[in-house]
Design an enzyme around this catalytic site. Structure first.
Site, PDB file in Angstrom:
ATOM      1  N   ASP A 210       0.891  -1.039   0.107  1.00 34.48           N
ATOM      2  CA  ASP A 210      -0.086   0.019   0.116  1.00 34.48           C
ATOM      3  C   ASP A 210       0.767   1.144  -0.246  1.00 34.48           C
ATOM      4  O   ASP A 210       2.256   1.119   0.218  1.00 34.48           O
ATOM      5  CB  ASP A 210      -0.956  -0.215   1.288  1.00 34.48           C
ATOM      6  CG  ASP A 210      -0.267  -0.018   2.439  1.00 34.48           C
ATOM      7  OD1 ASP A 210       0.325   1.128   2.838  1.00 34.48           O
ATOM      8  OD2 ASP A 210       0.275  -1.147   3.107  1.00 34.48           O
ATOM      9  N   ASP A 212       0.523   3.697   2.259  1.00 40.66           N
ATOM     10  CA  ASP A 212       0.737   4.353   3.757  1.00 40.66           C
ATOM     11  C   ASP A 212      -0.642   5.253   3.726  1.00 40.66           C
ATOM     12  O   ASP A 212      -1.512   4.991   2.728  1.00 40.66           O
ATOM     13  CB  ASP A 212       1.992   4.782   4.282  1.00 40.66           C
ATOM     14  CG  ASP A 212       1.976   4.747   5.792  1.00 40.66           C
ATOM     15  OD1 ASP A 212       1.805   3.682   6.265  1.00 40.66           O
ATOM     16  OD2 ASP A 212       2.179   5.938   6.250  1.00 40.66           O
TER      17      ASP A 212
END
Length: 295
Positions: A210, A212
């Site tokens: 991802d 973040d």
């Protein structure tokens, strides 16, 4: 030249490896307690391999609870010479996309609740962490991942946070914009420090799940999204691992970076002042220098 034995520490999503022959799970006792799980030992082609699921099968250990000292001691006790850490991470860089692998070469350690050294009262030692991973082993990992069809970024700074919660937005922006970090995770520290103390070549393969929460289009980390990427990353990691025997070979030459001699001048406590009970606990990780002529 020593025989190579490769240790692979699997992170979130990677709880087993495929293709090992003569393979079995082995329980290893250490002076530092029980490792995260039994260790899966076998042959991948002709390469001896030991696999350890960092969080245990079923993911029973949180990042703060992982028995890092026991894990590294167990690998060393089994004769492992090289350790490849595979772990999930968030990305601070647009170009480091979910599904990409980052071959980490630096760390910033923000963990606060973990035992970070095998040494202390009774036997003090200081190892260098200026270059915290083995560049030679990391290059092999990059080549193996590329051969497996993964987009790989060589080099990057890993911010090790305590967890288990994810970052606040303020933290995420600071780590990215002010500190210049590349990825963020919860498990490579103190693992890398302990591997250095145990004189093991250590490489970190961080698998991006991802962005973040700094990214304007990804302002909150959703666990469901991460799990989907984790599954794909785990398959890519297994494919990378299958490429390693050909690239590494069965023999372990002395590390040009000096990983295998990290303790050569690190022990500060005079031999006659060392606590015998402490030395017993160091039999695996520091046996080379404790039994050598430097004493």
């Amino acid at each position: 030249m020593a025989r190579r034995k490769l240790g692979v520490i699997g992170g979130s999503g990677l709880y087993a490896v495929d293709g090992l022959t003569e393979a079995a799970w082995h329980r290893v006792e250490t002076p530092w307690g029980a490792p995260s799980d039994d260790l899966f030992c076998g042959l991948l082609d002709e390469l001896e391999m030991v696999f350890l699921p960092r969080h245990g099968r079923g993911h029973v250990h949180s990042p703060s609870d992982v028995p890092y000292r026991a894990n590294i001691d167990a690998l060393k006790r089994l004769g492992v010479t090289d350790v490849i850490s595979v772990s999930a991470c968030g990305s601070f860089r647009e170009e480091m996309k979910p599904g990409d692998f980052v071959i980490v070469d630096q760390f910033i350690d923000r963990t606060i609740a973990r035992d970070k050294s095998f040494f202390g009262a009774g036997c003090v030692a200081h190892v260098s962490m200026a270059h915290p991973v083995c560049g030679t082993l990391g290059s092999v990992c990059a080549t193996a991942a590329q051969a497996a069809g993964v987009t790989v970024h060589e080099g990057g700074t890993y911010l090790a946070m305590e967890g288990p919660q994810f970052s606040t937005l303020a933290e995420s922006v600071m780590y990215r914009d002010q500190w210049g970090c590349s990825v963020i995770g919860m498990t490579n520290m103190p693992e890398a420090k302990l591997a250095r103390e145990a004189e093991l070549c250590y490489a970190s393969v961080a698998m991006v799940t991802d962005y973040d929460c700094w990214h304007p289009d990804h302002d909150a980390v959703e666990v469901a999204d991460i799990l989907r990427v984790l599954t794909a990353n785990a398959e890519a990691a297994r494919a990378m691992i299958t490429e390693l025997p050909t690239l590494l070979g069965p023999e372990h030459a002395p590390c040009p970076q000096g990983c295998g001699t990290a303790l050569e001048y690190a022990l500060i406590t005079a031999p006659d002042a060392r606590d015998p009970e402490v030395l017993k606990k160091l039999d695996a990780v520091a046996g080379r220098v404790l039994s050598g002529p430097s004493d």
